[in-house]
Design an enzyme around this catalytic site. Structure first.
Site: not given
Length: 403
Positions: A177, A372
């Site tokens: 990320s 995610h």
């Protein structure tokens, strides 16, 4: 299977082989009161603390696992001798702990060490493992940074530290990320470092964020949350223990279908209740690291403008895209099919951009709900991501390390 992106290089694309969800429980011996090195040592791994100071005077602590759990107790040099080194960089509100949270049998940090690698876990400025030579964390000036500074100062400092300690000429960089955003800003400003990087592996690459423009508009433009919080004395996005405790009592992660907290999280990252352990979700709330408001605003600027732009004159200032043509090392982009934050369409846009100057490998997990957070915290993260990733890392070292 290979696919061609327009008329550029051939880009390999494959799915990481996944096994069905088997209801395995994660290792639960994580104690948030433990510093990461103490936690690593409690799992019977050798561990070292290293400190590096950036050119703009931020102090970053790095945690090294030079060998696997069953390695004989030798000196660090003896344990790491001949081993390829990897640098792992965490995401927003995270730390080096993101890569050891799920325990020794599941976490990427431990699994890489057991696979024979010299593992370095980095910490980006802002979290509790970082400081400054002159500024206190209560000083607003300490928080005047975004991932632009992560890339410009933090990444090169940590890479050089690994190389200086190990004596290697090159390493593999793995980012998750915001750790990926850091790498791309880093290469944009430091193209000369391509000689020091074997390859880059991006887990949930956060570069193009057009899909979250409505959220950014509401949070930054309509509600202006960061400025409101600053005006009330909150100089950073830091969640105090009392607030975390309140969230722990408010949220009911054991009933995700009816829990408001779970619904909000799933809205942002994607719903994957089958791979979410409620104990881990509670733990993630408890161990959220501080961040700067500018980090959040910078992501908002990217979402609002549709460009991977520098901070340049602030949130509403000039749009000046980072120079991704400076990324000239092999890149692996790994996406989640149900990742609502860094979604497939935006990662494909990134792949097309990168493919003009370097080779790009695209990978995804065939688990349809992979979101995610699953890259670090899925119940089956060892089988969904880490085991096939380690095989891929070996291929990358063999193919690119001596080029």
């Amino acid at each position: 299977m290979a696919i061609s992106i327009r008329h550029y290089f051939i880009t390999s694309y494959s799915s990481i082989e996944c096994v069905p969800y088997d209801n395995l429980k994660p290792n639960s011996n994580y104690n948030n009161s433990f510093p990461q090195p103490k936690l690593i040592a409690s799992n019977d791994y050798p561990v070292e603390r290293h400190q590096v100071t950036t050119r703009d005077d931020y102090i970053l602590q790095m945690h090294r696992i030079p060998a696997g759990r069953r390695s004989p107790r030798k000196t660090a040099d003896q344990q790491s001798k001949g081993k390829n080194a990897l640098l792992l960089i965490h995401g927003l509100f995270g730390s080096s702990g993101d890569f050891i949270t799920m325990g020794r049998k599941k976490s990427l940090g431990y699994m890489l060490a057991d696979a024979g690698f010299d593992v370095w876990l980095g910490n980006l400025r802002g979290n509790y493992y970082t400081g400054h030579t002159t500024l206190n964390r209560s000083d607003p000036r300490f928080w005047e940074f975004s991932f632009e500074e992560h890339g410009k100062y933090d990444a090169p400092a940590m890479i050089d530290k690994v190389l200086n300690v190990t004596g290697h000429q090159k390493i593999i960089y793995i980012g998750y990320s915001m750790g990926t955003t850091t790498f791309f800003t880093f290469m944009s400003s430091h193209p000369e470092y391509k000689s020091k990087i074997v390859s880059f592996i991006a887990l949930a690459p956060a570069v193009y964020l057009d899909n979250v423009k409505p959220l950014a508009t509401m949070f930054l433009k309509n509600m202006n949350i960061p400025d409101i919080m600053r005006s009330r004395g909150f100089i950073s996005a830091t969640f105090e223990p009392e607030f975390k405790k309140f969230l722990g009592t408010l949220c009911n992660f054991r009933n995700p279908k009816t829990d408001v907290c779970s619904s909000l999280i799933n809205l942002v990252v994607g719903e994957d209740n089958e791979q979410t352990d409620p104990d881990v979700r509670y733990m993630l709330v408890a161990r959220m690291e501080p961040a700067s408001w500018r980090q959040i605003e910078h992501y908002g600027k990217i979402a609002l403008t549709g460009e991977f732009t520098s901070w340049e004159d602030g949130l509403w200032g000039a749009v000046k895209p980072y120079n991704l043509s400076n990324v000239q090392v092999p890149v692996t982009l790994i996406l989640g099919e149900n990742d609502q934050l860094t979604e497939r369409a935006q990662i494909m846009r990134l792949a097309e951009k990168l493919n003009r100057t370097t080779s790009v490998h695209l990978k995804s997990c065939i688990w349809p709900k992979f979101n995610h957070l699953d890259f670090n915290f899925a119940i089956d993260v060892d089988k969904l991501v880490n085991k096939p990733l380690i095989k891929h890392i070996n291929i990358l070292f063999n193919k690119y390390a001596y080029n």
